[in-house]
Motif scaffolding. Structure first.
Motif, PDB file in Angstrom:
ATOM      1  N   MET A 190       0.849  -1.197   0.000  1.00 17.89           N
ATOM      2  CA  MET A 190       0.000   0.000   0.000  1.00 17.89           C
ATOM      3  C   MET A 190       0.883   1.246   0.000  1.00 17.89           C
ATOM      4  O   MET A 190       1.732   1.417   0.868  1.00 17.89           O
ATOM      5  N   VAL A 191       0.650   2.100  -0.998  1.00 20.95           N
ATOM      6  CA  VAL A 191       1.401   3.358  -1.126  1.00 20.95           C
ATOM      7  C   VAL A 191       0.453   4.495  -0.764  1.00 20.95           C
ATOM      8  O   VAL A 191      -0.587   4.667  -1.405  1.00 20.95           O
ATOM      9  N   VAL A 192       0.808   5.267   0.256  1.00 23.46           N
ATOM     10  CA  VAL A 192      -0.098   6.323   0.708  1.00 23.46           C
ATOM     11  C   VAL A 192       0.345   7.667   0.127  1.00 23.46           C
ATOM     12  O   VAL A 192       1.448   8.144   0.404  1.00 23.46           O
ATOM     13  N   LEU A 193      -0.530   8.240  -0.688  1.00 23.98           N
ATOM     14  CA  LEU A 193      -0.273   9.567  -1.280  1.00 23.98           C
ATOM     15  C   LEU A 193      -1.518  10.435  -1.096  1.00 23.98           C
ATOM     16  O   LEU A 193      -1.978  11.102  -2.030  1.00 23.98           O
ATOM     17  N   LEU A 194      -2.059  10.386   0.119  1.00 25.14           N
ATOM     18  CA  LEU A 194      -3.254  11.167   0.436  1.00 25.14           C
ATOM     19  C   LEU A 194      -2.837  12.523   1.000  1.00 25.14           C
ATOM     20  O   LEU A 194      -1.782  12.643   1.624  1.00 25.14           O
ATOM     21  N   PRO A 195      -3.721  13.520   0.875  1.00 24.04           N
ATOM     22  CA  PRO A 195      -3.481  14.757   1.619  1.00 24.04           C
ATOM     23  C   PRO A 195      -3.952  14.586   3.062  1.00 24.04           C
ATOM     24  O   PRO A 195      -4.808  13.726   3.339  1.00 24.04           O
ATOM     25  N   LEU A 196      -3.419  15.399   3.957  1.00 22.19           N
ATOM     26  CA  LEU A 196      -3.891  15.379   5.348  1.00 22.19           C
ATOM     27  C   LEU A 196      -5.076  16.331   5.469  1.00 22.19           C
ATOM     28  O   LEU A 196      -4.948  17.535   5.256  1.00 22.19           O
ATOM     29  N   THR A 197      -6.238  15.771   5.810  1.00 17.39           N
ATOM     30  CA  THR A 197      -7.463  16.571   6.000  1.00 17.39           C
ATOM     31  C   THR A 197      -8.169  16.001   7.232  1.00 17.39           C
ATOM     32  O   THR A 197      -7.770  14.932   7.727  1.00 17.39           O
ATOM     33  N   PRO A 198      -9.231  16.675   7.715  1.00 18.38           N
ATOM     34  CA  PRO A 198      -9.945  16.078   8.854  1.00 18.38           C
ATOM     35  C   PRO A 198     -10.450  14.656   8.536  1.00 18.38           C
ATOM     36  O   PRO A 198     -10.542  13.812   9.422  1.00 18.38           O
ATOM     37  N   ASP A 199     -10.736  14.363   7.275  1.00 13.60           N
ATOM     38  CA  ASP A 199     -11.240  13.024   6.918  1.00 13.60           C
ATOM     39  C   ASP A 199     -10.140  11.965   6.878  1.00 13.60           C
ATOM     40  O   ASP A 199     -10.428  10.767   6.998  1.00 13.60           O
ATOM     41  N   ILE A 203      -5.815   7.769   9.348  1.00 10.45           N
ATOM     42  CA  ILE A 203      -6.454   6.684   8.574  1.00 10.45           C
ATOM     43  C   ILE A 203      -5.576   5.431   8.526  1.00 10.45           C
ATOM     44  O   ILE A 203      -6.087   4.310   8.414  1.00 10.45           O
ATOM     45  N   ILE A 204      -4.253   5.598   8.628  1.00  9.26           N
ATOM     46  CA  ILE A 204      -3.366   4.427   8.586  1.00  9.26           C
ATOM     47  C   ILE A 204      -3.211   3.914  10.021  1.00  9.26           C
ATOM     48  O   ILE A 204      -2.244   4.233  10.717  1.00  9.26           O
ATOM     49  N   ASN A 205      -4.188   3.146  10.434  1.00  7.91           N
ATOM     50  CA  ASN A 205      -4.169   2.631  11.804  1.00  7.91           C
ATOM     51  C   ASN A 205      -4.179   1.103  11.750  1.00  7.91           C
ATOM     52  O   ASN A 205      -4.226   0.501  10.673  1.00  7.91           O
ATOM     53  N   TYR A 206      -4.127   0.486  12.922  1.00  4.59           N
ATOM     54  CA  TYR A 206      -3.985  -0.972  12.983  1.00  4.59           C
ATOM     55  C   TYR A 206      -5.119  -1.686  12.247  1.00  4.59           C
ATOM     56  O   TYR A 206      -4.887  -2.640  11.510  1.00  4.59           O
ATOM     57  N   SER A 207      -6.365  -1.203  12.442  1.00  6.17           N
ATOM     58  CA  SER A 207      -7.473  -1.963  11.830  1.00  6.17           C
ATOM     59  C   SER A 207      -7.420  -1.867  10.298  1.00  6.17           C
ATOM     60  O   SER A 207      -7.809  -2.826   9.607  1.00  6.17           O
ATOM     61  N   VAL A 208      -6.946  -0.769   9.774  1.00  4.09           N
ATOM     62  CA  VAL A 208      -6.794  -0.655   8.316  1.00  4.09           C
ATOM     63  C   VAL A 208      -5.655  -1.568   7.836  1.00  4.09           C
ATOM     64  O   VAL A 208      -5.802  -2.300   6.846  1.00  4.09           O
ATOM     65  N   LEU A 209      -4.547  -1.576   8.557  1.00  2.00           N
ATOM     66  CA  LEU A 209      -3.405  -2.422   8.152  1.00  2.00           C
ATOM     67  C   LEU A 209      -3.780  -3.900   8.173  1.00  2.00           C
ATOM     68  O   LEU A 209      -3.340  -4.688   7.333  1.00  2.00           O
ATOM     69  N   VAL A 222       2.946  -4.739   2.830  1.00  2.00           N
ATOM     70  CA  VAL A 222       3.956  -3.684   2.992  1.00  2.00           C
ATOM     71  C   VAL A 222       3.261  -2.326   2.942  1.00  2.00           C
ATOM     72  O   VAL A 222       2.335  -2.129   2.146  1.00  2.00           O
ATOM     73  N   LEU A 223       3.730  -1.404   3.796  1.00  4.00           N
ATOM     74  CA  LEU A 223       3.213  -0.033   3.797  1.00  4.00           C
ATOM     75  C   LEU A 223       4.307   0.927   3.326  1.00  4.00           C
ATOM     76  O   LEU A 223       5.444   0.856   3.808  1.00  4.00           O
ATOM     77  N   ILE A 224       3.925   1.817   2.410  1.00  7.94           N
ATOM     78  CA  ILE A 224       4.832   2.900   1.997  1.00  7.94           C
ATOM     79  C   ILE A 224       4.053   4.204   2.187  1.00  7.94           C
ATOM     80  O   ILE A 224       3.010   4.388   1.555  1.00  7.94           O
ATOM     81  N   ASN A 225       4.498   5.068   3.084  1.00  3.03           N
ATOM     82  CA  ASN A 225       3.782   6.334   3.278  1.00  3.03           C
ATOM     83  C   ASN A 225       4.668   7.507   2.891  1.00  3.03           C
ATOM     84  O   ASN A 225       5.682   7.767   3.525  1.00  3.03           O
ATOM     85  N   ALA A 226       4.241   8.203   1.819  1.00  7.96           N
ATOM     86  CA  ALA A 226       4.935   9.429   1.411  1.00  7.96           C
ATOM     87  C   ALA A 226       3.941  10.589   1.374  1.00  7.96           C
ATOM     88  O   ALA A 226       4.196  11.613   0.751  1.00  7.96           O
ATOM     89  N   ARG A 230       0.764  12.608   9.795  1.00  5.84           N
ATOM     90  CA  ARG A 230      -0.406  12.483  10.671  1.00  5.84           C
ATOM     91  C   ARG A 230      -1.545  11.696  10.032  1.00  5.84           C
ATOM     92  O   ARG A 230      -2.604  11.523  10.619  1.00  5.84           O
ATOM     93  N   LEU A 231      -1.309  11.161   8.837  1.00  2.00           N
ATOM     94  CA  LEU A 231      -2.248  10.170   8.293  1.00  2.00           C
ATOM     95  C   LEU A 231      -2.107   8.871   9.064  1.00  2.00           C
ATOM     96  O   LEU A 231      -3.016   8.049   9.107  1.00  2.00           O
ATOM     97  N   GLN A 232      -0.925   8.656   9.631  1.00  2.00           N
ATOM     98  CA  GLN A 232      -0.616   7.361  10.240  1.00  2.00           C
ATOM     99  C   GLN A 232      -0.536   7.464  11.760  1.00  2.00           C
ATOM    100  O   GLN A 232      -0.355   8.526  12.329  1.00  2.00           O
TER     101      GLN A 232
END
Ligand code: NDP
Ligand code: OXD
Length: 313
Positions: A190-199, A203-209, A222-226, A230-232
């Motif tokens: 999973m490659v994370v390319l989200l913006p940080l917003t209230p929504d 979001i990248i928490n244990y239950s999602v992983l 595998v997690l890749i966060n770029a 604070r998404l994670q």
């Protein structure tokens, strides 16, 4: 319309270089505290001081030095003027390089080989074709789509998740809350390319992983966060790595930056750390574009790459 002056408020990102390039065409003022200067019409910012722009009577637009604009929305005294974010070929290219580098490194067992080399171990693990692996991109925006197309050309299966529906040839796309679990269940890397917003915060928490696909040729997900730190939840990532929910992670961003020296992520054998350096904003490319946009705006043309204030990105 008269050529307005620029307020430059940049933390990190070498403010002097921005000043030199922007001042080629306009007068640049460096962060005056509590400014009420009527001659300032644009602000160029990265992590500026809160309320810095609230008393500028003639501000026409704010330019972010980065693609992400969460640093701007963090200001409680944000004036109600258009906000422009960075969308630029060279930034996109840097991010594509980072994503492809990290995906290939995990796919080709780079972390394992580095640990074997340290121990002088000669062992060849099984090799799998890229086509056996699904890379899921969270945030199929300008950066996500560019990375997706290169990953497709390398033979990976690619999934994408976005807020609205964003069809893309060759990519299995999912959207909104309803699409999240199906997207995760079909994703190995999973490659994370989200913006940080209230929504998206947290979001990248244990239950999602936990929902990522496990039975794959990689031997785990595998997690890749770029995107943004604070998404994670750093602690959830550590938990997932330690109990095998995640096989490995590449992290460019963290809840607290710089990553505190006490963080166990630094020394974790399954983690590859970079210091928020996946794609840097280069003033040589970006300052002339900003100046062109200011000139065009003063001729009555529209600004490009406007932020949707309601959506927060
Ligand atoms: P875009 O605005 O082009 O794309 C954002 C994507 O995220 C869109 O597909 C959007 O959906 C999706 N999205 C937003 N909110 C949600 C949500 N609640 N649920 C599902 N999907 C959502 O941004 P960029 O591609 O230009 O940049 C992405 C981020 O990358 C930046 O905001 C920044 O935080 C980060 N970044 C990090 C860098 C680094 O060096 N580490 C460098 C540059 C950027 P939709 O398409 O429906 O709008
Ligand atoms: C960006 C960043 O948002 O560098 O551009 O993080």
């Amino acid at each position: 319309m008269e050529k307005g002056r620029i307020l430059l408020a940049v933390t990190g990102f070498h403010p002097q270089r921005w000043r030199d390039l922007l001042s080629a065409e306009r007068e640049v003022v460096l962060e005056p505290d509590g400014a009420k200067d009527p001659s300032i019409t644009y602000a160029v910012v990265w992590k500026h001081k809160p309320n810095l722009m609230s008393s500028l009577p003639n501000l026409r637009a704010i330019f972010s030095i980065g693609a992400g604009v969460d640093h701007i929305f963090a200001d409680p005294g944000l004036p109600d003027v258009p906000i422009v974010k960075v969308v630029a070929d060279n930034l996109t290219q840097y991010m594509t390089e980072y994503v492809v580098w990290r995906v290939l490194d995990h796919h080709r067992q780079g972390l394992l080989y580095r640990s074997q080399q340290l121990k002088k171990t000669w062992h060849e693990p099984l090799q799998r074709p890229a086509g056996d692996i699904s890379v899921g991109i969270m945030g199929l925006g300008s950066l996500g789509r560019a990375a997706a197309s290169v990953l497709l050309s390398l033979g990976f299966a690619v999934n994408g998740w976005s807020r609205g529906e964003r069809p893309m040839k060759g990519v299995a796309t999912y959207s909104g809350e309803a699409g999240l679990i199906p997207f995760l269940n079909a994703t190995d890397i999973m490659v994370v390319l989200l913006p940080l917003t209230p929504d998206t915060q947290g979001i990248i928490n244990y239950s999602v992983l936990k929902e990522l696909r496990k039975r794959n040729g990689l031997g785990g997900s595998v997690l890749i966060n770029a995107g943004r730190g604070r998404l994670q939840k750093d602690a959830d990532i550590l938990r997932a790595l330690d109990d095998g929910t995640l096989k490995e992670a590449s992290l460019d961003v963290f809840e607290v930056e710089p990553l505190p020296k006490t963080s166990p992520l630094w020394g974790h054998a399954k983690v590859f750390v970079t210091p928020h350096a996946a794609a840097t904003s280069d003033p040589v490319h970006l300052a002339p574009t900003m100046l062109r946009q200011m000139d065009a705006f003063e001729r009555g043309e529209k600004l490009d790459n406007l932020v949707d204030r309601k959506a927060g990105y």
